[in-house]
Design a protein around this motif. Structure first.
Motif, PDB file in Angstrom:
ATOM      1  N   UNK A  12       0.834  -1.202   0.000  1.00 18.37           N
ATOM      2  CA  UNK A  12       0.000   0.000   0.000  1.00 18.37           C
ATOM      3  C   UNK A  12       0.867   1.251   0.000  1.00 18.37           C
ATOM      4  N   UNK A  13       1.891   1.293   0.847  1.00 19.46           N
ATOM      5  CA  UNK A  13       2.791   2.447   0.903  1.00 19.46           C
ATOM      6  C   UNK A  13       3.550   2.607  -0.422  1.00 19.46           C
ATOM      7  N   UNK A  14       3.997   1.497  -0.993  1.00 18.27           N
ATOM      8  CA  UNK A  14       4.718   1.548  -2.268  1.00 18.27           C
ATOM      9  C   UNK A  14       3.803   2.069  -3.373  1.00 18.27           C
ATOM     10  N   UNK A  15       2.566   1.580  -3.409  1.00 20.90           N
ATOM     11  CA  UNK A  15       1.608   2.039  -4.417  1.00 20.90           C
ATOM     12  C   UNK A  15       1.289   3.517  -4.278  1.00 20.90           C
ATOM     13  N   UNK A  16       1.183   3.988  -3.056  1.00 18.65           N
ATOM     14  CA  UNK A  16       0.941   5.406  -2.814  1.00 18.65           C
ATOM     15  C   UNK A  16       2.125   6.240  -3.313  1.00 18.65           C
ATOM     16  N   UNK A  17       3.344   5.788  -3.035  1.00 11.93           N
ATOM     17  CA  UNK A  17       4.545   6.485  -3.516  1.00 11.93           C
ATOM     18  C   UNK A  17       4.610   6.467  -5.039  1.00 11.93           C
ATOM     19  N   UNK A  18       4.222   5.352  -5.655  1.00 13.16           N
ATOM     20  CA  UNK A  18       4.236   5.230  -7.116  1.00 13.16           C
ATOM     21  C   UNK A  18       3.275   6.239  -7.761  1.00 13.16           C
TER      22      UNK A  18
END
Length: 79
Positions: A12-18
């Motif tokens: 979730x955090x990675x997707x938000x950063x992406x």
């Protein structure tokens, strides 16, 4: 089971950063992950991710989890 929670939180955090960067982010550092209370079987676990800090080519993503107790109410009908 805990690694599943960690993986979901990280994704979730990675997707938000992406979405924020519009390109593939690279993880430089990940802080400790800890739960204040155990997650019981049957509870619903919600994750909330947000960009909390931006500086040059670095961003900081914060993630918060909430637990909601799931209550199943059965209705008995007379036959």
């Amino acid at each position: 089971m805990i690694t599943l929670f960690f993986r979901q939180a990280f994704e979730l955090a990675w997707g938000n950063a992406y979405i924020f960067c519009r390109e593939r982010p690279f993880t430089v550092y990940m802080d400790d992950i800890s739960f204040e209370a155990p997650v019981e079987v049957g509870n619903l676990l919600y994750f909330n991710s947000q960009i909390s800090f931006v500086h040059e080519h670095y961003i900081q993503v914060s993630l918060i989890s909430d637990i909601t107790k799931y209550i199943l109410i059965k209705r008995w009908s007379e036959v």
